[in-house]
Design a protein around this motif. Sequence first.
Motif, short mmCIF file in Angstrom:
data_model
loop_
_atom_site.label_atom_id
_atom_site.label_comp_id
_atom_site.label_asym_id
_atom_site.label_seq_id
_atom_site.Cartn_x
_atom_site.Cartn_y
_atom_site.Cartn_z
N ARG A 78 -9.52 0.10 -13.68
CA ARG A 78 -8.24 0.15 -12.55
C ARG A 78 -7.57 -0.13 -11.74
NH1 ARG A 78 -12.31 -0.02 -6.87
NH2 ARG A 78 -12.31 2.22 -7.28
N VAL A 79 -6.29 -0.46 -11.23
CA VAL A 79 -5.47 -0.55 -11.98
C VAL A 79 -4.21 0.14 -10.40
CG1 VAL A 79 -3.81 1.18 -13.88
CG2 VAL A 79 -3.38 -1.44 -13.31
N MET A 80 -3.17 -0.61 -10.02
CA MET A 80 -2.72 -0.26 -9.07
C MET A 80 -1.19 0.19 -9.68
SD MET A 80 -3.27 -2.64 -6.31
CE MET A 80 -1.52 -3.27 -5.21
N ALA A 102 -11.20 11.09 -17.50
CA ALA A 102 -11.87 11.16 -16.10
C ALA A 102 -10.22 10.12 -15.33
CB ALA A 102 -12.70 10.46 -16.22
N ILE A 103 -10.07 10.47 -15.14
CA ILE A 103 -8.52 9.75 -14.21
C ILE A 103 -7.97 9.95 -12.33
CG2 ILE A 103 -5.83 9.04 -14.01
CD1 ILE A 103 -5.80 9.71 -16.96
N LEU A 163 -4.15 3.52 -1.59
CA LEU A 163 -4.30 2.43 -0.31
C LEU A 163 -4.04 2.50 0.59
CD1 LEU A 163 -2.47 0.46 -3.90
CD2 LEU A 163 -5.14 0.55 -3.11
N LEU A 164 -5.37 1.88 1.31
CA LEU A 164 -4.64 1.75 3.46
C LEU A 164 -4.35 0.46 3.22
CD1 LEU A 164 -8.32 3.23 3.88
CD2 LEU A 164 -6.16 4.42 3.84
N ALA A 165 -4.52 -0.40 2.71
CA ALA A 165 -4.00 -2.33 3.34
C ALA A 165 -3.98 -3.21 1.72
CB ALA A 165 -4.30 -2.60 4.41
N VAL A 166 -3.36 -4.15 1.62
CA VAL A 166 -3.45 -4.54 0.19
C VAL A 166 -2.81 -5.84 1.03
CG1 VAL A 166 -2.73 -5.04 -2.39
CG2 VAL A 166 -3.33 -2.77 -0.80
N ARG A 167 -3.85 -7.03 0.45
CA ARG A 167 -3.12 -8.32 0.97
C ARG A 167 -2.97 -9.12 -0.24
NH1 ARG A 167 -4.48 -10.86 5.42
NH2 ARG A 167 -4.57 -8.88 7.56
N ALA A 177 0.90 -1.04 0.16
CA ALA A 177 -0.15 -0.52 -0.19
C ALA A 177 0.86 1.04 -0.22
CB ALA A 177 -0.73 0.15 1.65
N ARG A 178 1.76 1.60 0.87
CA ARG A 178 2.39 2.38 0.03
C ARG A 178 3.56 2.60 -0.75
NH1 ARG A 178 6.00 2.31 6.52
NH2 ARG A 178 4.63 2.53 7.63
N ARG A 179 3.68 1.36 -1.76
CA ARG A 179 4.05 1.26 -2.70
C ARG A 179 3.72 1.42 -4.23
NH1 ARG A 179 6.54 -4.11 -2.24
NH2 ARG A 179 6.13 -3.62 -5.08
N PHE A 180 2.44 1.70 -3.57
CA PHE A 180 1.71 1.53 -4.52
C PHE A 180 0.34 2.48 -4.72
CE2 PHE A 180 3.68 -2.12 -5.48
CZ PHE A 180 3.95 -2.26 -6.95
N VAL A 181 -0.69 3.04 -5.87
CA VAL A 181 -1.69 4.04 -5.72
C VAL A 181 -2.22 3.09 -6.56
CG1 VAL A 181 -0.39 6.09 -5.20
CG2 VAL A 181 -1.11 5.55 -7.26
N LEU A 182 -3.79 3.45 -6.59
CA LEU A 182 -4.71 2.65 -7.41
C LEU A 182 -5.17 3.70 -7.78
CD1 LEU A 182 -7.25 0.60 -7.04
CD2 LEU A 182 -8.63 1.59 -6.04
#
Length: 280
Positions: A247-249, A269-270, A275-279, A205-210
């Motif tokens: 939708r993509v990380m 419309a970007i 991300l708060l948490a990603v498993r 979550a720290r390394r990626f954004v949605l």
Amino acid sequence: MLRIAVPNKGSLSDPAVQLLKEAGYKQRRDPRELVLVDERNDVEFFFLRPRDVAVYVGAGTVDAGITGRDLLIDSGADAVEHLELGFGGSTFRYAAAPGVASDIRDIDGKRVATSYPRLVEEHLASHGVTASVVRLDGAVESSVRLGVADVVADVVSTGTTLRAAGLEIFGEPILSSEAILIRAQDAPVEDIAIVTGRLRGVLTARRFVLVDYDVPSDRLDAAIAVSPGFEAPTVTPLHGSDWHAVRVMVPRAEMNHIMDALYAVGARAILTTELLAVRV
């Protein structure tokens, strides 16, 4: 109940506590507190000296711990690196006064001051260098000026402290270190599967954004080519339209460049979302 050792002070302490908080674990409010029980998550935290974490993990008295790679190696404990945690980065280097040494072979026969004697001895031995290793608990950079050593081996972040002491870094790095999660050599990985999954989720979550965007159907492949995502994007046809919603990380560090490229291929419309948490 799972037992986890956490550094109680030093540069690794606050980031380790923050990481565990983001992973949903209760953490201490009083820095004098040495033991904390998180009943909801069935975990007991022990706040130990950073140098002692690997010793306790290796002895099996705790199931896992957070420490530095350099501290793990220097401890000689029966513990292994399990997961890189993405903070506390540093290198371990040799330094000396100008003209004293330019290569590890120049250390032969000299005195080396360090707070990591086992690590340095093993590194010198691996290069066939014989030297006298002087163990110091701190202020290693002063040892040359005070006549205790000819060379120092120490953790380097910026090198400012060494330069202020009149020393120059030389040779290749002894080691690249960072904070790591460790476990006992023979401990089953399954025992710490939950905490491992939570920490990996926070790190991701720290390394990626949605990123969400709309793109014409005939430009979908071009858009996906510039934003392939962590694994693969989610693509949904828009009702009654020749457009698709995607939708993509994407890596946080590359987010703006990717958004530029998406606009260039016709995406609109970007939107970006933290991300708060990603498993994973």
